[in-house]
Design a protein around this motif. Structure first.
Motif, mmCIF file in Angstrom:
data_model
loop_
_atom_site.group_PDB
_atom_site.id
_atom_site.type_symbol
_atom_site.label_atom_id
_atom_site.label_comp_id
_atom_site.label_asym_id
_atom_site.label_seq_id
_atom_site.Cartn_x
_atom_site.Cartn_y
_atom_site.Cartn_z
ATOM 1 N N PRO A 23 -0.753 -14.232 -1.319
ATOM 2 C CA PRO A 23 -0.890 -14.510 0.121
ATOM 3 C C PRO A 23 -0.978 -13.232 0.950
ATOM 4 C CG PRO A 23 0.831 -15.865 -0.853
ATOM 5 C CD PRO A 23 0.421 -14.893 -1.909
ATOM 6 N N GLN A 24 -0.119 -12.275 0.637
ATOM 7 C CA GLN A 24 -0.127 -11.027 1.410
ATOM 8 C C GLN A 24 -1.462 -10.308 1.274
ATOM 9 O OE1 GLN A 24 2.176 -11.979 -0.773
ATOM 10 N NE2 GLN A 24 4.243 -11.325 -0.198
ATOM 11 N N ARG A 25 -1.906 -10.192 0.046
ATOM 12 C CA ARG A 25 -3.156 -9.483 -0.202
ATOM 13 C C ARG A 25 -4.317 -10.169 0.501
ATOM 14 N NH1 ARG A 25 -4.208 -7.768 -6.236
ATOM 15 N NH2 ARG A 25 -2.525 -6.406 -5.565
ATOM 16 N N THR A 26 -4.333 -11.467 0.413
ATOM 17 C CA THR A 26 -5.400 -12.221 1.067
ATOM 18 C C THR A 26 -5.374 -12.004 2.574
ATOM 19 O OG1 THR A 26 -5.165 -13.890 -0.670
ATOM 20 C CG2 THR A 26 -6.404 -14.514 1.290
ATOM 21 N N ALA A 27 -4.169 -12.070 3.144
ATOM 22 C CA ALA A 27 -4.053 -11.925 4.597
ATOM 23 C C ALA A 27 -4.481 -10.532 5.045
ATOM 24 C CB ALA A 27 -2.615 -12.206 5.032
ATOM 25 N N ILE A 28 -4.089 -9.529 4.285
ATOM 26 C CA ILE A 28 -4.430 -8.158 4.668
ATOM 27 C C ILE A 28 -5.933 -7.949 4.592
ATOM 28 C CG2 ILE A 28 -4.253 -5.747 3.933
ATOM 29 C CD1 ILE A 28 -1.354 -6.488 2.974
ATOM 30 N N TYR A 29 -6.520 -8.420 3.500
ATOM 31 C CA TYR A 29 -7.960 -8.225 3.345
ATOM 32 C C TYR A 29 -8.726 -9.014 4.396
ATOM 33 C CZ TYR A 29 -12.578 -7.991 1.162
ATOM 34 O OH TYR A 29 -13.911 -7.796 0.914
ATOM 35 N N GLN A 30 -8.271 -10.239 4.657
ATOM 36 C CA GLN A 30 -8.945 -11.054 5.658
ATOM 37 C C GLN A 30 -8.890 -10.389 7.041
ATOM 38 O OE1 GLN A 30 -7.317 -15.000 6.612
ATOM 39 N NE2 GLN A 30 -9.390 -15.812 6.372
ATOM 40 N N ALA A 31 -7.730 -9.846 7.368
ATOM 41 C CA ALA A 31 -7.602 -9.171 8.657
ATOM 42 C C ALA A 31 -8.582 -8.007 8.744
ATOM 43 C CB ALA A 31 -6.166 -8.669 8.842
ATOM 44 N N LEU A 32 -8.725 -7.287 7.649
ATOM 45 C CA LEU A 32 -9.615 -6.121 7.656
ATOM 46 C C LEU A 32 -11.080 -6.547 7.728
ATOM 47 C CD1 LEU A 32 -9.703 -3.097 7.597
ATOM 48 C CD2 LEU A 32 -9.598 -3.163 5.114
ATOM 49 N N VAL A 33 -11.416 -7.584 6.978
ATOM 50 C CA VAL A 33 -12.809 -8.048 6.961
ATOM 51 C C VAL A 33 -13.229 -8.531 8.348
ATOM 52 C CG1 VAL A 33 -14.276 -9.918 6.137
ATOM 53 C CG2 VAL A 33 -12.925 -8.602 4.510
ATOM 54 N N ASN A 43 -1.627 -0.771 11.753
ATOM 55 C CA ASN A 43 -2.304 -1.815 12.530
ATOM 56 C C ASN A 43 -2.341 -3.113 11.747
ATOM 57 O OD1 ASN A 43 -4.825 0.493 13.762
ATOM 58 N ND2 ASN A 43 -2.854 -0.050 14.648
ATOM 59 N N LEU A 44 -2.733 -3.018 10.489
ATOM 60 C CA LEU A 44 -2.832 -4.217 9.661
ATOM 61 C C LEU A 44 -1.460 -4.840 9.453
ATOM 62 C CD1 LEU A 44 -5.431 -2.841 7.114
ATOM 63 C CD2 LEU A 44 -5.802 -4.735 8.701
ATOM 64 N N PHE A 45 -0.490 -3.989 9.235
ATOM 65 C CA PHE A 45 0.882 -4.476 9.073
ATOM 66 C C PHE A 45 1.313 -5.269 10.305
ATOM 67 C CE2 PHE A 45 5.448 -3.604 9.784
ATOM 68 C CZ PHE A 45 5.959 -4.301 8.698
ATOM 69 N N THR A 46 1.070 -4.697 11.467
ATOM 70 C CA THR A 46 1.446 -5.359 12.717
ATOM 71 C C THR A 46 0.712 -6.682 12.888
ATOM 72 O OG1 THR A 46 1.784 -3.198 13.716
ATOM 73 C CG2 THR A 46 1.544 -5.059 15.218
ATOM 74 N N GLN A 47 -0.551 -6.676 12.488
ATOM 75 C CA GLN A 47 -1.354 -7.878 12.689
ATOM 76 C C GLN A 47 -0.954 -9.005 11.740
ATOM 77 O OE1 GLN A 47 -5.521 -7.039 12.598
ATOM 78 N NE2 GLN A 47 -6.104 -9.209 12.692
ATOM 79 N N VAL A 48 -0.602 -8.639 10.521
ATOM 80 C CA VAL A 48 -0.320 -9.654 9.515
ATOM 81 C C VAL A 48 1.156 -10.063 9.532
ATOM 82 C CG1 VAL A 48 -0.335 -10.121 7.032
ATOM 83 C CG2 VAL A 48 -2.247 -8.895 8.092
ATOM 84 N N SER A 49 2.010 -9.186 10.003
ATOM 85 C CA SER A 49 3.455 -9.423 9.991
ATOM 86 C C SER A 49 3.890 -10.781 10.544
ATOM 87 C CB SER A 49 4.174 -8.310 10.759
ATOM 88 O OG SER A 49 4.568 -7.295 9.866
ATOM 89 N N PRO A 50 3.400 -11.177 11.705
ATOM 90 C CA PRO A 50 3.876 -12.444 12.263
ATOM 91 C C PRO A 50 3.772 -13.595 11.268
ATOM 92 C CG PRO A 50 2.535 -11.301 13.863
ATOM 93 C CD PRO A 50 2.440 -10.509 12.596
ATOM 94 N N ALA A 51 2.692 -13.644 10.493
ATOM 95 C CA ALA A 51 2.524 -14.734 9.535
ATOM 96 C C ALA A 51 3.364 -14.509 8.281
ATOM 97 C CB ALA A 51 1.048 -14.875 9.171
#
Lengths: 159, 159
Positions: A23-33, A43-51
């Motif tokens: 899940p983490q990997r997917t969320a991080i990659y999705q955020a970047l894509v 930035n990515l950490f901040t963006q994905v953290s809430p979920a």
DNA sequence: GTCATTGCAAAGGATTTGCAGTTCC
DNA sequence: GGAACTGCAAATCCTTTGCAATGAC
């Protein structure tokens, strides 16, 4: 940003690359894509953290390293400050704002066909090239011109 | 490396830029001007230290900062690793070896005349651009080919 | 079941900052 | 004389490493 990848697309991509799908990997990659801002690890950490409140910044770094080695992500380096990441895999170039440090993708195909440079050793094998344009975005340009305009029009010698 | 600058040339340059001329500063700048290797701060420290045993690495950083602000030196960024410096002031580009991280100057004037890139906001003002070629120098190419040659000719999917 | 992945903590390394003493102009 | 520069030490910031627990395949 390459295109609109669904969750299943991403999981398929991971499988194709021999990467486990978490899940983490997917969320991080999705955020970047889905970003065009060339975010930092934080930035990515901040963006994905809430979920994923348990997500650690370390995992973001680890994940970006894995994705980079798999060729799914490239590191964009501007200045020697923090690393910024890009999931745009097609050959492209960058425009960097010296004011706000924004990075824009430049897809101009003419830049992909630069001829091999003159004056380097013949046994040097060029595998890629990338053009970095620097300047000031509209916003920074306007705030600069209202600030640095001086009667003489001269710039200070230093800084 | 721009040209062979004598000590008095360097002191004149400093004066022109409104910089004080100290032995350490002169030595650091001279070392950089006479190098084509794009040294790091620590490289310069190591090189200048013998002549100035009291020199501190901090002074090298401080000096490079001053020279950069004065426009006498540019920071070359390759990867997000340590900063490397260049006293070549004429417009030029770089070739970077992915094996040994050597940086070579490319003076090819055709690269200085790239047309403005397509697809960026009209109010973005480009002030400069720089091309970074990446590849492998002769030495690294040879040691790589003897290492990575495999019967199938396939590269590993990762790394 | 095995090995990659995760999270936490601590370490590492490059660069910057604070400050007192010194040097250049 | 005053401001800039130097050197030393400590701090800061980004990133990596060590390690035990967890989770994917």
């Amino acid at each position: 940003m390459t295109m609109n990848l669904s969750l299943t697309d991403i999981q398929q991509t991971f499988r194709d690359c021999g990467l486990k799908s978490t899940p983490q990997r997917t969320a991080i990659y999705q955020a970047l894509v889905h970003s065009t801002a060339h975010p930092t690890a934080e930035n990515l950490f901040t963006q994905v953290s809430p979920a994923y409140p348990m997500l650690s910044l370390n995992t973001v770094y680890y994940t970006l390293g894995v994705l980079r080695k798999a060729g799914l992500v490239q590191e964009v380096n501007v200045g020697h400050d923090r690393a910024r990441f890009d999931a745009n895999l097609s050959p492209h170039h960058h425009v960097i704002c010296l004011g706000c440090h924004a990075i824009l993708d430049v897809m101009d195909p003419r830049l992909n066909r630069l001829s091999s440079p003159l004056g380097i050793p013949k046994d040097f094998e060029i595998t890629s090239h990338q053009v970095a344009f620097r300047g000031y975005c509209g916003t920074c340009r306007r705030s600069r011109s209202s600030m640095t305009t001086s009667p003489s029009g001269k710039r200070p010698a230093i800084q």
